[in-house]
Design a protein around this motif. Structure first.
Motif, short mmCIF file in Angstrom:
data_model
loop_
_atom_site.label_atom_id
_atom_site.label_comp_id
_atom_site.label_asym_id
_atom_site.label_seq_id
_atom_site.Cartn_x
_atom_site.Cartn_y
_atom_site.Cartn_z
N UNK A 149 0.81 -1.20 0.00
CA UNK A 149 0.00 0.00 0.00
C UNK A 149 0.85 1.27 0.00
N UNK A 150 1.94 1.27 0.76
CA UNK A 150 2.78 2.47 0.84
C UNK A 150 3.49 2.75 -0.49
N UNK A 151 3.76 1.69 -1.25
CA UNK A 151 4.35 1.89 -2.57
C UNK A 151 3.38 2.67 -3.46
N UNK A 152 2.11 2.26 -3.44
CA UNK A 152 1.11 2.92 -4.28
C UNK A 152 0.83 4.34 -3.79
N UNK A 153 0.76 4.49 -2.48
CA UNK A 153 0.47 5.83 -1.95
C UNK A 153 1.62 6.80 -2.26
N UNK A 154 2.86 6.34 -2.11
CA UNK A 154 4.01 7.18 -2.42
C UNK A 154 4.05 7.52 -3.91
N UNK A 155 3.73 6.55 -4.74
CA UNK A 155 3.71 6.79 -6.19
C UNK A 155 2.64 7.80 -6.56
N UNK A 156 1.47 7.65 -5.95
CA UNK A 156 0.38 8.57 -6.26
C UNK A 156 0.73 10.00 -5.86
N UNK A 157 1.26 10.16 -4.66
CA UNK A 157 1.56 11.52 -4.20
C UNK A 157 2.74 12.13 -4.96
N UNK A 158 3.71 11.30 -5.32
CA UNK A 158 4.80 11.80 -6.17
C UNK A 158 4.25 12.30 -7.49
N UNK A 159 3.40 11.48 -8.12
CA UNK A 159 2.82 11.88 -9.40
C UNK A 159 1.97 13.13 -9.28
N UNK A 160 1.19 13.25 -8.21
CA UNK A 160 0.33 14.41 -8.03
C UNK A 160 1.15 15.69 -7.87
N UNK A 161 2.20 15.65 -7.05
CA UNK A 161 3.04 16.83 -6.86
C UNK A 161 3.75 17.21 -8.16
N UNK A 162 4.27 16.21 -8.86
CA UNK A 162 4.96 16.48 -10.12
C UNK A 162 3.99 17.10 -11.13
#
Length: 498
Positions: free
Chosen positions: A214-227
């Motif tokens: 879950x933390x992999x997906x959450x980190x990926x999502x938030x990275x993508x959103x900020x970028x």
């Protein structure tokens, strides 16, 4: 359909299709290199999982990009040989540089990255990832330098009826290219960001609360959103710089973007138009405008005059003629009046689709950040649908932007530089090869069919690996005490590659 129209359709279809892969490859390669950097620096396995999962999707997309990109350069000889003869002395140099970067630097370091897992030291392997990602940016730069020369020819002299390059530095530092590269790179980050948000958001919502990754997906999502949010800010700033250059270099394109039929001072920005924008007289068009904003976008003040289509047509006719040459190679256009007005519905609405879908993509990123704040996991049914649909928004914006850029310069394939060398310009009608309509129909149908099949293959592979999740890219856990239980192996590297 005439050969010219068919050739333009073929080039448009293959180019837009190819450009679906390009921004994702560039943006995602840099983000993957960043993920691997985080793993090397922290040792946190979450970043390793992110690197391998998104890296696998990157490889699928890169492979398709290479296959579809090869056709692009072949088309210059197939359907646009007259153009190739005219600009070959200039156009060949940046394209050759791109080929060397793409096929030597990119392929070399990508190969080392794919097969170097557990064979190369961590930092050397990481350097390969960065070398590959930066090579994709350099490759894009050379392509943009070539395209920008068509939009604003510099660094040449006119010899024996052809432009001859006298300064490669002028070509590579063309102010049109220097404005295009940050805008294009920001667009690639927007595409890659939406890709991360969409897939990670879908995985996160699909197995809410029970996925060990879950933390992999959450980190990926938030990275993508900020970028994605930062990328949109970059698009606005760089797009403003491009608009000011367009006002100076291609005033007809700016007028076409606004369906500005009559000169205005100050000029208002059209938010929306109701009526037939194809009518260059604007008799039946009503627009909702922001007063004086177009003047500011053109020249950083609220009083600048922006010329309309009617006045510009007269100026173009005086400078470049009212009729095409009476040349049999021009087919039905030989001796006919030249239409200096681009396709207004395409330019007007394409410009607004570019802005609208770009803003929508950033808005989805902002909403995703809000919904995942402080460790929250969205539980609503509409969230995964929203982020999955959001993947398409920057792709649409990128494609609309390029269609506007290329169709807005018609009827020229090489646009005259207002302050450049006389004679260095070319009508699109003069650029086409002397081939039959049947021959172009054959290649158009064949390439479209092949590209459609390749699209099905790419979607199938991406869907397969997305559904496979982290388990599909990480080596299986081995029993404690196993002599081979160290992280990774040569076979694992091969599994990752394929």
């Amino acid at each position: 359909m005439e050969v010219l129209e068919l050739a333009r359709w073929q080039f448009g279809i293959t180019t837009v299709y190819h450009f679906l892969m390009v921004p994702l490859t560039i943006g995602l390669s840099i983000l993957v290199a960043g993920m691997q950097t985080a793993w090397v620096r922290t040792g946190n396995e979450r970043y390793l999982k992110m690197t391998k999962f998104w890296g696998k999707l990157l490889l699928v997309n890169f492979a398709m990009g290479v296959v579809t990109g090869i056709v692009q350069e072949f088309q210059f000889g197939m359907n646009w040989s007259a153009y190739s003869r005219f600009v070959g002395d200039v156009f060949g140099a940046p394209l050759a540089m791109e080929g060397l970067v793409a096929f030597f630097v990119e392929s070399t370091f990508l190969g080392l990255w794919i097969f170097g897992w557990d064979r190369l030291p961590k930092r050397v392997h990481l350097a390969c990832a960065w070398a590959f990602s930066l090579a994709t940016v350099a490759s894009a730069y050379f392509i943009l330098a070539a395209n920008s020369w068509m939009q604003h020819p510099v660094g040449v002299e006119f010899v024996d009826g052809r432009p001859t390059m006298n300064s490669i530095w002028a070509v590579l530092t063309n102010n049109t290219a220097l404005a295009a590269i940050p805008h294009t790179i920001a667009g690639t980050f927007s595409v890659a960001a939406a890709f991360l948000v969409g897939i990670a958001g879908w995985r996160l919502a699909r197995r809410r609360g029970e996925d060990e990754h879950r933390e992999v997906w959450r980190s990926s999502l938030r990275l993508g959103a900020w970028v994605g949010v930062v990328a949109f800010a970059g698009l606005v700033i760089s797009g403003d710089a491009q608009g000011k250059l367009m006002f100076e270099q291609q005033p007809m394109k700016m007028a076409a973007a606004e369906a500005l039929c009559h000169t205005e001072q100050p000029a208002s920005f059209s938010v929306l138009a109701v009526g037939d924008v194809a009518d260059a007289q604007c008799e039946d068009v009503k627009t909702f405008t922001v007063p004086a904003l177009l003047s500011f976008l053109a020249h950083n003040d609220f009083t600048t005059e922006v010329k309309g289509i009617e006045d510009l047509v007269g100026e173009y006719q005086a400078a470049y003629g009212t009729n095409y040459p009476d040349d049999p190679a021009l087919g039905e256009l030989a001796g006919q009046p030249i239409d200096y007005v681009p396709n207004l519905p395409v330019t007007y609405w394409g410009f607004r689709i570019m802005i609208g879908f770009g803003a929508l993509s950033a808005g989805i990123g902002v909403l995703a950040l809000w919904l995942t704040r402080r460790g929250r996991i969205p539980g609503s049914k509409w969230f995964p649908r929203m982020v999955l649909g959001g993947i398409a928004t920057p792709f649409i914006a990128n494609s609309a932007g390029w269609i506007f850029t290329e169709m807005g310069r018609q009827p020229f394939v090489v646009v005259p530089n207002p302050t450049g060398v006389d004679g260095v310009w070319m009508f699109t009608a003069q650029a086409v090869s002397r081939v039959s309509a049947g021959e172009v129909w054959t290649s158009l149908i064949a390439l479209t069919t092949i590209y459609a099949a390749l699209g099905v293959v790419e979607v199938f592979l991406l869907r397969k690996y997305v559904r496979g999740g982290i388990e599909g890219v990480m080596p299986p856990k081995k029993p404690q005490g196993d002599d081979d239980a160290d992280q990774g192996s040569g076979d694992d590297a091969l599994a990752f590659a394929y």
